[in-house]
Design an enzyme around this catalytic site. Sequence first.
Site, PDB file in Angstrom:
ATOM      1  N   ARG A 288      46.850  28.791  27.654  1.00 28.44           N
ATOM      2  CA  ARG A 288      47.354  28.514  29.014  1.00 28.44           C
ATOM      3  C   ARG A 288      48.709  27.825  28.963  1.00 28.44           C
ATOM      4  O   ARG A 288      49.622  28.176  29.705  1.00 28.44           O
ATOM      5  CB  ARG A 288      46.348  27.674  29.792  1.00 28.44           C
ATOM      6  CG  ARG A 288      45.078  28.426  30.128  1.00 28.44           C
ATOM      7  CD  ARG A 288      44.073  27.558  30.869  1.00 28.44           C
ATOM      8  NE  ARG A 288      43.698  26.432  30.030  1.00 28.44           N
ATOM      9  CZ  ARG A 288      43.540  25.180  30.460  1.00 28.44           C
ATOM     10  NH1 ARG A 288      43.702  24.878  31.726  1.00 28.44           N
ATOM     11  NH2 ARG A 288      43.199  24.214  29.627  1.00 28.44           N
TER      12      ARG A 288
ATOM     13  N   ASN B  36      41.245  28.864  32.734  1.00 26.32           N
ATOM     14  CA  ASN B  36      40.082  29.290  31.980  1.00 26.32           C
ATOM     15  C   ASN B  36      38.989  29.736  32.942  1.00 26.32           C
ATOM     16  O   ASN B  36      38.783  29.116  33.981  1.00 26.32           O
ATOM     17  CB  ASN B  36      39.539  28.141  31.128  1.00 26.32           C
ATOM     18  CG  ASN B  36      40.418  27.828  29.940  1.00 26.32           C
ATOM     19  OD1 ASN B  36      41.207  28.650  29.498  1.00 26.32           O
ATOM     20  ND2 ASN B  36      40.276  26.641  29.405  1.00 26.32           N
TER      21      ASN B  36
END
Length: 91
Positions: free
Chosen positions: A20, A38
């Site tokens: 990320r 996520n």
Amino acid sequence: MTSYYLRALVTGKVQGVGYRRATQKQALQANITGYAKNLADGRVEVLMCGDREKVKTLSEWLWQGPANARVTHVEYETLAQDHAPDTFSTQ
């Protein structure tokens, strides 16, 4: 400029490897807004909003990711235009 909106679901070893944050870094460098988060099933969802060519470049980078990631599949969905986020965040 008309923004292009693309959602990607990234499968593989993409959680717990800095995926990320690396995506956020790439997006901010390209002036793309959106997010990377996520999902409970182990995938990462990425929303990309911005110039079509820059979004395309980032969407191709998603297959690579950071060094410790192992991407096995990326699914894309073009979204209807909406209000673009102000920045690119990780959630």
